[in-house]
Design a protein around this motif. Structure first.
Motif, PDB file in Angstrom:
ATOM      1  N   LYS B   2       0.858  -1.179   0.000  1.00 45.23           N
ATOM      2  CA  LYS B   2       0.000   0.000   0.000  1.00 45.23           C
ATOM      3  C   LYS B   2       0.903   1.240   0.000  1.00 45.23           C
ATOM      4  O   LYS B   2       1.754   1.384   0.894  1.00 45.23           O
ATOM      5  CB  LYS B   2      -0.867  -0.032   1.261  1.00 45.23           C
ATOM      6  CG  LYS B   2      -2.274   0.505   1.042  1.00 45.23           C
ATOM      7  CD  LYS B   2      -2.998   0.648   2.348  1.00 45.23           C
ATOM      8  CE  LYS B   2      -3.993  -0.463   2.604  1.00 45.23           C
ATOM      9  NZ  LYS B   2      -4.722  -0.251   3.867  1.00 45.23           N
ATOM     10  N   GLY B   4       1.115   5.447  -0.159  1.00 42.87           N
ATOM     11  CA  GLY B   4       0.475   6.754  -0.147  1.00 42.87           C
ATOM     12  C   GLY B   4       1.097   7.618  -1.225  1.00 42.87           C
ATOM     13  O   GLY B   4       2.291   7.501  -1.500  1.00 42.87           O
ATOM     14  N   LEU B  59      -3.010   4.981  -2.112  1.00 40.24           N
ATOM     15  CA  LEU B  59      -3.980   5.825  -1.414  1.00 40.24           C
ATOM     16  C   LEU B  59      -3.603   7.245  -1.771  1.00 40.24           C
ATOM     17  O   LEU B  59      -2.438   7.637  -1.616  1.00 40.24           O
ATOM     18  CB  LEU B  59      -3.885   5.645   0.105  1.00 40.24           C
ATOM     19  CG  LEU B  59      -4.132   4.257   0.683  1.00 40.24           C
ATOM     20  CD1 LEU B  59      -4.253   4.347   2.201  1.00 40.24           C
ATOM     21  CD2 LEU B  59      -5.382   3.619   0.104  1.00 40.24           C
ATOM     22  N   THR B  60      -4.544   8.035  -2.249  1.00 39.77           N
ATOM     23  CA  THR B  60      -4.135   9.349  -2.723  1.00 39.77           C
ATOM     24  C   THR B  60      -5.212  10.404  -2.473  1.00 39.77           C
ATOM     25  O   THR B  60      -6.251  10.135  -1.854  1.00 39.77           O
ATOM     26  CB  THR B  60      -3.757   9.281  -4.217  1.00 39.77           C
ATOM     27  OG1 THR B  60      -3.112  10.491  -4.580  1.00 39.77           O
ATOM     28  CG2 THR B  60      -4.974   9.070  -5.109  1.00 39.77           C
ATOM     29  N   TYR B  77      -6.105   2.663  -7.405  1.00 44.61           N
ATOM     30  CA  TYR B  77      -5.949   3.668  -6.351  1.00 44.61           C
ATOM     31  C   TYR B  77      -7.279   3.940  -5.662  1.00 44.61           C
ATOM     32  O   TYR B  77      -8.352   3.583  -6.158  1.00 44.61           O
ATOM     33  CB  TYR B  77      -5.379   4.980  -6.910  1.00 44.61           C
ATOM     34  CG  TYR B  77      -6.248   5.662  -7.930  1.00 44.61           C
ATOM     35  CD1 TYR B  77      -6.103   5.385  -9.293  1.00 44.61           C
ATOM     36  CD2 TYR B  77      -7.215   6.596  -7.545  1.00 44.61           C
ATOM     37  CE1 TYR B  77      -6.906   6.007 -10.239  1.00 44.61           C
ATOM     38  CE2 TYR B  77      -8.013   7.219  -8.477  1.00 44.61           C
ATOM     39  CZ  TYR B  77      -7.860   6.931  -9.819  1.00 44.61           C
ATOM     40  OH  TYR B  77      -8.651   7.536 -10.751  1.00 44.61           O
ATOM     41  N   LYS B  98      -3.553  10.593   6.963  1.00 47.45           N
ATOM     42  CA  LYS B  98      -4.510   9.550   6.590  1.00 47.45           C
ATOM     43  C   LYS B  98      -3.821   8.350   5.938  1.00 47.45           C
ATOM     44  O   LYS B  98      -4.471   7.442   5.432  1.00 47.45           O
ATOM     45  CB  LYS B  98      -5.548  10.131   5.625  1.00 47.45           C
ATOM     46  CG  LYS B  98      -6.437  11.160   6.279  1.00 47.45           C
ATOM     47  CD  LYS B  98      -7.657  11.439   5.432  1.00 47.45           C
ATOM     48  CE  LYS B  98      -8.719  12.082   6.301  1.00 47.45           C
ATOM     49  NZ  LYS B  98     -10.004  12.134   5.627  1.00 47.45           N
ATOM     50  N   MET B  99      -2.492   8.391   5.901  1.00 44.51           N
ATOM     51  CA  MET B  99      -1.756   7.325   5.207  1.00 44.51           C
ATOM     52  C   MET B  99      -0.868   6.534   6.155  1.00 44.51           C
ATOM     53  O   MET B  99       0.110   5.923   5.731  1.00 44.51           O
ATOM     54  CB  MET B  99      -0.895   7.951   4.098  1.00 44.51           C
ATOM     55  CG  MET B  99      -1.725   8.621   3.026  1.00 44.51           C
ATOM     56  SD  MET B  99      -0.710   9.513   1.859  1.00 44.51           S
ATOM     57  CE  MET B  99      -1.974  10.036   0.683  1.00 44.51           C
ATOM     58  N   CYS B 102       0.166   2.873   5.446  1.00 49.70           N
ATOM     59  CA  CYS B 102       0.843   2.564   4.180  1.00 49.70           C
ATOM     60  C   CYS B 102       2.243   1.996   4.433  1.00 49.70           C
ATOM     61  O   CYS B 102       2.833   2.202   5.486  1.00 49.70           O
ATOM     62  CB  CYS B 102       0.979   3.823   3.329  1.00 49.70           C
ATOM     63  SG  CYS B 102      -0.577   4.359   2.627  1.00 49.70           S
ATOM     64  N   ILE B 105       5.203   6.311   1.721  1.00 46.37           N
ATOM     65  CA  ILE B 105       4.516   7.475   1.150  1.00 46.37           C
ATOM     66  C   ILE B 105       5.432   8.076   0.091  1.00 46.37           C
ATOM     67  O   ILE B 105       6.586   8.416   0.359  1.00 46.37           O
ATOM     68  CB  ILE B 105       4.172   8.541   2.217  1.00 46.37           C
ATOM     69  CG1 ILE B 105       3.147   7.967   3.205  1.00 46.37           C
ATOM     70  CG2 ILE B 105       3.634   9.812   1.559  1.00 46.37           C
ATOM     71  CD1 ILE B 105       2.780   8.915   4.340  1.00 46.37           C
TER      72      ILE B 105
END
Lengths: 471, 357
Positions: B2, B4, B59-60, B77, B98-99, B102, B105
């Motif tokens: 995962k 970010g 995650l974006t 995504y 919010k990441m 992950c 990032i």
């Protein structure tokens, strides 16, 4: 491509019957062990051996590792029944074996310009460590607390580790533009703390440092000693001697220079030579001769002690002594001459396709190319090495020395013919052309090997070290 | 895996129009004709992450902070942050928070963006920068967007690195003042750095600290240790068991803190009160290799002149990226005296001779 199977996969499951009479509660019914007959086992391992690559299969030009052909007569010598002695036999019954060790010591002293040798260490790195231990003992005996060993950045990786294991601090010095010792840097690095400089000459770039006498003066002037890493002796044997260059001690790799098997085919042997002032610190026992008989000398109060069980890898010593005696001094000189001729011939063939710094300076036994030009096509030294496997030859050492980016370190050795060097160079030139035409073929190599390109990142992230049955 | 993904859409805009950074000046940069560069750079990086379409989920943020670029790639995504019309540093921070679940990032921006992310998440998640800003001083960026793809698909380990930023206000007046802003966890990739040896930066820093502490126990009585800023020196402060500062200079005697976050005046006073030797420990700052004069100006020429020993410490990977060291104390005579060669400690038993220019 032929498909190879694990011995487990060839086996029928659970046909194995436990011996009668074993109580039920002690019997494991789901033993995952291969169940094959003797001929099937023989066939399995013979098949596996055909997937191997060795210097007997093809050219194996690992730079810095001197993988040269090991003549078979030495195997015959080592296998003679007269060598079947036990290390605990009384010395009066092993005079012949001691004679062999004494003679080998004598020849190594002459070849290297040293005053004494121990044959105990069983590998190059153990030899380095032994020498560092001897240097430590030397300064301890003088109540001198020197604790720094200087190592150039072009050194073999084992050098700094051997020094650190012996309790020294390691001071790395960068090489100059051409790859030699930077004299100014060395001068500023030496001090009253300097115990030794560890040096390989010719160095890992295959270059002989002509300033060696000045280097020795700088280190000796500060009260330090010089250690010679003998891994590259193949390039100078019979031509010059570490002792004459000013070195106080050194190690050798019998399994490199003196044609005993190397790597997985070992075992190795890493004798250590010293000048007079260090001789009393050599490991015990030493092999001596009193004019009538050979004996083992244990009464050595300043010795660093034992570095190995018994006296080292004796069969390797027999092989190397045989090799030295068959070649003689003229033959040993020709090793260096052919090794140097071969590496320079290779440079002349490859320097238009692979970058090499200071191409005009003659190499000794090896040369280091850089695949930076190929990198522009997103092809790395690793890719080129993998592609070489497709052509049935062994890749060179890659990414070493660290001072050359995308390094390809090739050492043809003296035992390769012009034809086999030409073939190797043709393959490398061909790969260069392939990169221009279809780089993907190189990037995804090998295609013709038993095992394809391994996903090294996946392997490292998902480390599995033992076989377990498929679920 | 995962990952970010955050784009600072205004990063780099000030560069071409001579603003030396875009912090707080995005409007002006746009008025002067500055063009966004971070989206294009981010897209180039993503397209170089090869053969991992099935392994990665991003995650974006919506729109120009991520989604706009991800839409053009084969990757899956999920939008977890709604990007407002006008973006600020706060949006970067909120998105980063919010990441936290992950594995990495990935962000497109400059030093300012790196500082924002680190201030929000610290070392909880490794970060990797796609260089798109005006200032790229922190060693948390890959060299080119293309390399970025390679690192994502091949990194095995992470190492702690300094995040740096310069004072833009001063920089616009042609004064370079680099400050360490925090620590980040950054991927270490064999594909980029060549070999396992350089990847053990964390271990190396610990080894350095262990040796300094061992030497202190043998010969450190009454010695004043002046310990500069940075992640390497912080490891030394930790080994001494003092509550040291990451970004400041601390003074230690007999294993006890005598001045935390000291300024020049404090240091001179500590030297005056010291009954033993005075030893300065510094580490080269960031990827530029300044040992004095950047980020540690508290250790002034006057302080340096009164020291008995200067010890430079740095992990091997830092040395790899800084082949020569620099010095700029503001006192030319002192600088010249310190130039030449210096022995840098890079492990418990390991030292390296380096050029100081």
């Amino acid at each position: 491509m032929h498909e190879f199977h694990l011995i487990f996969e060839k086996s029928d499951k659970n046909t194995f019957q436990p011996c009668r009479g074993i109580p039920e509660h002690l019997i494991r019914h789901n033993l995952d062990i291969p169940e094959l007959s003797e001929p099937e086992v023989i066939r399995h391992y013979t098949e596996l051996s055909t997937a191997n690559f060795g210097v007997d299969t093809g050219m194996y030009p690992l730079g810095s590792c001197t993988m040269k052909y090991n003549p078979r007569f030495t195997e015959h010598l080592a296998a003679l029944e007269t060598n079947m002695v036990h290390p605990l036999q009384d010395v009066s019954t092993i005079q012949g074996s001691l004679h062999i060790m004494y003679l080998l010591k004598h020849y190594l002293k002459t070849i290297c310009g040293m005053d004494d040798f121990t044959l105990q260490p069983t590998a190059g790195a153990q030899g380095e460590f032994t020498a560092m231990t001897i240097i430590k003992a030397y300064f301890n005996s003088k109540e001198d607390t020197r604790n720094e060993v200087i190592v150039p950045d072009s050194a073999h990786g084992t050098n700094p580790k051997s020094a650190a294991m012996a309790g020294f601090d390691v001071v790395e010095i960068p090489s100059d533009e051409q790859g030699y010792i930077d004299l100014e840097m060395l001068t500023s690095a030496v001090s009253e703390k300097t115990a030794a400089l560890m040096l390989t000459n010719p160095n890992t770039l295959g270059l002989f440092d002509k300033n060696i006498l000045k280097i020795a003066d700088i280190v000796h002037g500060a009260g330090g000693l010089l250690f010679y890493d003998g891994a590259n002796l193949n390039g100078i044997i019979g031509k010059t001697r570490p002792g004459d260059m000013g070195f106080d001690c050194m190690n050798l790799n019998l399994h490199k220079t003196f044609a005993a098997p190397h790597g997985g085919g070992g075992p190795g042997s890493g004798p250590v030579g010293v000048k007079k002032h260090l001789a009393q610190f050599l490991p015990s026992p030493t092999v001596e001769y009193d004019g009538e008989k050979y004996y083992l000398e244990y009464d050595r109060p300043l010795s660093v002690g034992k570095m190995n069980h018994f006296y080292g890898n004796y069969p390797v010593m027999v092989k190397s002594l045989g090799y030295i005696m068959r070649l003689g001094s003229g033959g040993l000189r020709r090793i260096a001459e052919f090794a140097v001729l071969n590496s320079n011939y290779m440079v002349s063939r490859l320097s238009n396709t692979y970058d090499i710094k200071n191409v005009h300076i003659p190499r000794k036994h090896e040369a280091v190319f850089s695949a930076l030009r190929q990198k522009k096509f997103d092809v790395s030294a690793l890719d080129i090495a993998k592609r070489l496997i497709d052509y049935g030859v062994h890749p060179p050492t890659i990414y070493f020395p660290l001072i050359v980016k995308e390094a390809l370190m090739i050492e043809p050795t003296e035992t390769e013919s012009k034809e086999s060097i030409d073939r190797y160079c043709d393959i490398l030139i061909n790969i260069y052309k392939e990169i221009g035409q279809d780089a993907e073929v190189v990037r995804t190599a090998p295609h013709n090997a038993v095992v394809g390109r391994l996903d090294e990142v996946f392997a490292a992230r998902n480390l599995i070290l033992r076989w377990s049955p498929a679920e | 895996m995962k990952i970010g993904f955050i784009i600072n859409p205004v990063a780099g805009m000030g560069g071409r129009v001579g603003l030396k950074g875009t912090d707080g000046l995005a409007d002006l940069a746009a008025q002067l004709g500055g063009k966004p560069v971070s989206l294009k750079r981010a897209e180039e990086a993503l397209l170089n992450i090869k053969d991992m379409e099935n392994e990665i989920v991003f995650l974006t943020c919506s729109g120009k902070m991520g989604e706009k670029v991800l839409r053009n790639t084969p990757f899956r995504y999920q939008v977890i942050y709604q990007t407002p019309e006008m973006t600020t540093a706060e949006d970067t921070k909120k998105a980063a928070r919010k990441m936290l679940d992950c594995d990495l990032i990935l962000f497109s921006g400059g030093d300012g963006t790196a500082c924002d992310i680190v201030s929000a998440i610290g070392k909880q998640v490794p970060i990797l920068g796609i260089p798109a800003g005006v200032k790229i001083f922190s060693p948390v960026f890959c060299i080119t967007p293309r390399e970025c793809g390679r690192i994502v698909s091949s990194f095995l380990e992470t190492a702690v690195k300094d995040v740096l930023d310069i004072d833009e206000e001063a920089y616009r007046n042609n004064e370079l003042s680099v400050r360490i802003k925090g620590e980040a966890l950054v991927p270490v990739s064999s594909a980029v750095q060549g070999g396992k040896e350089v990847s053990s930066a964390v271990d190396a820093k610990r080894d350095i600290a262990e040796r300094i502490f061992d030497d202190f126990r043998v010969e450190g009585k009454d010695v004043l240790y002046i310990i500069g800023p940075g992640t390497t020196t912080m490891e030394v402060k930790n080994r001494f068991g003092i509550d040291g500062t990451l970004l400041g200079v601390d003074a230690v005697v007999n294993g006890k803190m005598v001045q935390k976050d000291a300024c020049e005046r404090h240091l001179l006073k500590a030297i005056k009160n010291c009954h033993g030797k005075v030893v300065i420990f510094v580490s080269p700052i960031g990827s530029q290799g300044f040992i004095f004069g950047r980020g540690n100006q508290q250790i002034s020429p006057e302080v340096i002149k009164q020291a008995d020993e200067i010890k430079v410490i740095a992990s091997p990977d830092k040395l790899e990226s800084t082949p020569t060291l620099h010095i700029d104390t503001g006192d030319l005579e002192l600088d010249n005296k310190l130039r030449g060669h210096i022995k840098v400690q890079s492990g418990y038993h390991d030292f390296a001779m380096m050029k100081v220019v």
